[in-house]
Design a protein around this motif. Sequence first.
Motif, mmCIF file in Angstrom:
data_model
loop_
_atom_site.group_PDB
_atom_site.id
_atom_site.type_symbol
_atom_site.label_atom_id
_atom_site.label_comp_id
_atom_site.label_asym_id
_atom_site.label_seq_id
_atom_site.Cartn_x
_atom_site.Cartn_y
_atom_site.Cartn_z
ATOM 1 N N TYR A 82 0.871 -1.175 0.000
ATOM 2 C CA TYR A 82 0.000 0.000 0.000
ATOM 3 C C TYR A 82 0.908 1.225 0.000
ATOM 4 O O TYR A 82 1.817 1.349 0.822
ATOM 5 N N GLU A 218 -6.515 0.414 -2.442
ATOM 6 C CA GLU A 218 -5.278 1.188 -2.399
ATOM 7 C C GLU A 218 -4.035 0.331 -2.628
ATOM 8 O O GLU A 218 -2.909 0.841 -2.571
ATOM 9 N N MET A 219 -4.215 -0.976 -2.896
ATOM 10 C CA MET A 219 -3.056 -1.830 -3.144
ATOM 11 C C MET A 219 -2.254 -1.356 -4.351
ATOM 12 O O MET A 219 -2.825 -0.936 -5.359
ATOM 13 N N PRO A 247 -2.538 -1.499 4.948
ATOM 14 C CA PRO A 247 -2.613 -0.055 4.736
ATOM 15 C C PRO A 247 -1.895 0.723 5.836
ATOM 16 O O PRO A 247 -1.420 0.146 6.820
#
Length: 283
Positions: A82, A218-219, A247
């Motif tokens: 992330y 959000e990877m 994250p």
Amino acid sequence: MKLLRVGLPGAERPVVLGQDGTAYDLSGRTPDIDGAFLAGLDPAELARAVAGGALPVTDIAGQRVGAPLARPGKVVGIGLNYRDHAVEAGAQIPTEPVVFLKPANTVVGAYDEVLVPRGSEKTDYEAELAIVIGRTGRYLETHRDAAAVVAGYTVANDVTERAFQFERGGQWDKGKSAETFTPLGPWLVTADEVEDPQRLPVRTWVNGDLRQNGSTAEMIFPVLEIVRYLTHFMVLEPGDVIVTGTPAGVTLGHPGTPFLQPGDVVEIEIDGLGRQRQVLGKA
């Protein structure tokens, strides 16, 4: 389908949850939820068996919930996946997935005690989406190929001792490998029930304080790319687990915030996959 294992450590029995939460005993079909079972799993057929009354109802109230699959062949970790976590860790954004391995004997249930290792100074949490492999994968070329080897998903806490990881020389494995350092579960949710693994909110609380509040959207490297990529370096087998990164919001990224201590309570939740709760103890 939601698959789980209930009972004392080493004596868990396999269970499937129906859509209304009713528990059904799978012991007549398989001795355990393991690689052999996952290799032959047909979620649609299992759903028909549940709906048709082919499986006995079982009462699991008050029973320990173990890891949702028996001891994996291997646990593969993906680091710095992330962007916001890489930034808070002071690391460069990776151009390829960062890969490490965790021993299979780190896996415990979602509500089991997590032990702070002897000599620990910086035990930390990492909320992660975990991929469970259901078919053998080698040299996969496309994301469609990768999707075909995924049995399902579960919640993981990739517990990490930061001093061991960064300050004791060598590889990350030193900080990732202590006993109890991979709580999994509570359930294994089959892939057909997860509409989009890249749109799952991920949250962590420590002693009731919200620490992580992110999303798998959000990877840097998405789920199917991770699976495809790994098969060019190792063979993935039924029952293997991949933890896909965390994250922002880990203790490492917040100087002055205390690291985990015995008595602390860590709770991790991924929407649709369930919620974990661990009380920290001491090795």
